[in-house]
Design an enzyme around this catalytic site. Structure first.
Site, short mmCIF file in Angstrom:
data_model
loop_
_atom_site.label_atom_id
_atom_site.label_comp_id
_atom_site.label_asym_id
_atom_site.label_seq_id
_atom_site.Cartn_x
_atom_site.Cartn_y
_atom_site.Cartn_z
N SER A 181 34.86 35.75 36.10
CA SER A 181 35.96 36.69 35.88
C SER A 181 35.48 38.13 35.92
O SER A 181 36.30 39.03 36.04
CB SER A 181 36.70 36.39 34.57
OG SER A 181 35.90 35.74 33.64
N HIS A 186 39.18 32.26 41.41
CA HIS A 186 39.34 32.64 40.00
C HIS A 186 40.59 31.98 39.43
O HIS A 186 41.72 32.40 39.71
CB HIS A 186 39.42 34.17 39.88
CG HIS A 186 39.49 34.65 38.47
ND1 HIS A 186 40.29 35.69 38.07
CD2 HIS A 186 38.85 34.22 37.35
CE1 HIS A 186 40.14 35.88 36.77
NE2 HIS A 186 39.27 35.00 36.31
N GLU A 222 43.13 33.45 42.15
CA GLU A 222 42.71 34.57 43.00
C GLU A 222 41.58 34.07 43.92
O GLU A 222 40.61 33.46 43.44
CB GLU A 222 42.23 35.75 42.14
CG GLU A 222 43.36 36.41 41.37
CD GLU A 222 42.90 37.52 40.43
OE1 GLU A 222 43.65 38.49 40.25
OE2 GLU A 222 41.80 37.42 39.85
#
Ligand code: NAD
Length: 371
Positions: free
Chosen positions: A115, A136, A148
């Protein structure tokens, strides 16, 4: 397809569940024996409420669990099509995991669930860095629809296509994000908390601020959201992004958040936080326009940096944070002139520590000019 998952903590197990539910064989490992030994039971427990509700049959749940095979170490994963790591958030640890994965499965697409680290930096030293990308997931991975997808400078288009197709087929909405600090959601969310904290430091009340955002359609106000995430986690994310962005005042770490962490009132997990009890929505256009203007501004700074679309940002913010609308939809709703006027006013009144925080992004200034 066969998916490898390294790290069977909160995220890794959830990611394993996502692909096992989609019918893939998942081979997973963790360096801690207890994490390996409990993985299948934890997956079964995660599926149990859906079986009880009748949305998943007992047979389907059993098949999903049967698709998860836990092995002792990376060497025993064997050849896989996609390998996702969800190990500790430490660069050297992730690099070592990928180096080992490339030995075991030279043709696999490799994905990091980081992250806060740069995907490009993680790729340094790999024999085939073009096979690495970021995937992600959000927590909890089985429930959150957004993923993501993050290419770094040399990620191959084939790797991106495979990761996207497998993840979309597993029911996720995949949004491409640039390999920049915070990607889309963790960066563009900052003003939601930051601007609320700025108002708190101006002696406004947390309940009044949350009530205004509830009235504007947000499911949780900024302070209730910090309480849910944990003030300590929120502070760590803010500090990380602030450092990555050279301490620009748009990512200011507010003293009110530090004080909250120091007091121990971390939110739900501590039994006390910024908010106690339910809040009635109460319209306050000044508060909601202020917070939404800063959300719009962050997105408008990010967009021209490239690697992302306005639509992608809006979708990511709706799905990643359960926001009722994305920043560009909010811009349409309010109009650029109103947003820029709010930002200019805030910049004029900003204390020395926050000067330049509210400078409007060039694209906002441009579209606020009367034609
Ligand atoms: N928790 C979140 O909300 C969240 C959301 C998105 C991304 N992430 C990222 O996902 C990753 C994992 O986070 P988490 O919350 O699941 O952490 P966690 O601590 O719950 O799980 C990490 C697991 O990885 C294992 N591990 C550590 N080093 C290892 C190694 N070298 N080889 C094999 N296993 C190893 C640990 O034993 C542990 O079981 C981190 O990079 C984190 O930043 C977390």
């Amino acid at each position: 397809m066969t998916i490898a998952v390294v790290g069977l903590g909160a995220m890794g197990l959830g990611i394993a569940q996502v692909y096992a539910q989609a019918g893939h064989k998942v081979r997973a490992t963790d360096q801690v024996a207890a994490a390996r030994e409990t993985a299948r039971a934890r997956l079964e427990a995660a599926l149990a409420p859906r079986v009880a509700k009748g949305s998943l049959s007992a047979a389907e749940a059993a098949e999903t669990v049967a698709r998860l095979e836990v092995v002792e170490d990376i060497a025993r994963l064997g050849p896989c099509d996609l390998a996702i790591e969800a190990v500790a958030e430490v660069l050297a640890v992730k690099q070592a995991v990928f180096a080992a994965l490339q030995e075991v499965m030279p043709n696999a697409v490799l994905a990091t669930n980081t992250s806060s680290l740069s995907v490009g930096t993680i790729s340094v030293g790999l024999t085939r860095p073009n096979q690495l990308l970021g995937l992600h997931f959000f927590n909890p991975a089985p429930a959150m629809r957004l993923v993501e997808l993050i290419p770094h400078a040399t990620t191959s288009p084939q790797a991106l296509t495979l990761a996207r197709q497998l993840t979309e087929a597993a029911g996720k909405v995949v949004i491409q994000a640039p390999d920049r600090p915070g990607f889309i959601v963790n960066r563009c969310a900052r003003p939601y908390y930051g601007e609320a904290l700025a108002m708190l430091e101006e002696r406004r009340n947390a309940v009044e601020i949350d009530a205004a955002m509830l009235a504007a359609g947000y499911r949780l106000g900024p302070f209730a959201l910090i309480d849910l995430i944990g003030a300590d986690i929120n502070l760590a994310a803010t500090e990380g992004l602030s450092a990555a962005m050279n301490h620009h005042p748009r990512y200011h770490v507010f003293a009110a958040l530090k004080a909250q962490v120091a007091s121990g009132a971390l939110g739900q997990k501590a039994g006390k936080g910024f908010i106690s009890g339910p809040i009635e929505p109460r319209e306050n256009a000044e508060i909601s326009l202020r917070i939404e203007s800063t959300l719009v501004n962050e997105a408008a700074w990010l967009l021209p940096e490239g690697g992302v679309t306005a639509e992608g940002i809006d979708t990511a913010m709706r799905l990643g944070l359960n926001f009722p609308l994305g920043p560009f939809a909010a811009l349409q709703q309010h109009g650029a002139a109103k947003v820029v006027a709010m930002l200019n006013d805030l910049e004029a009144k900003a204390p020395a520590t926050l000067k330049t925080r509210y400078i409007a992004a060039p694209m906002l200034k441009e579209s606020s000019r009367p034609s």
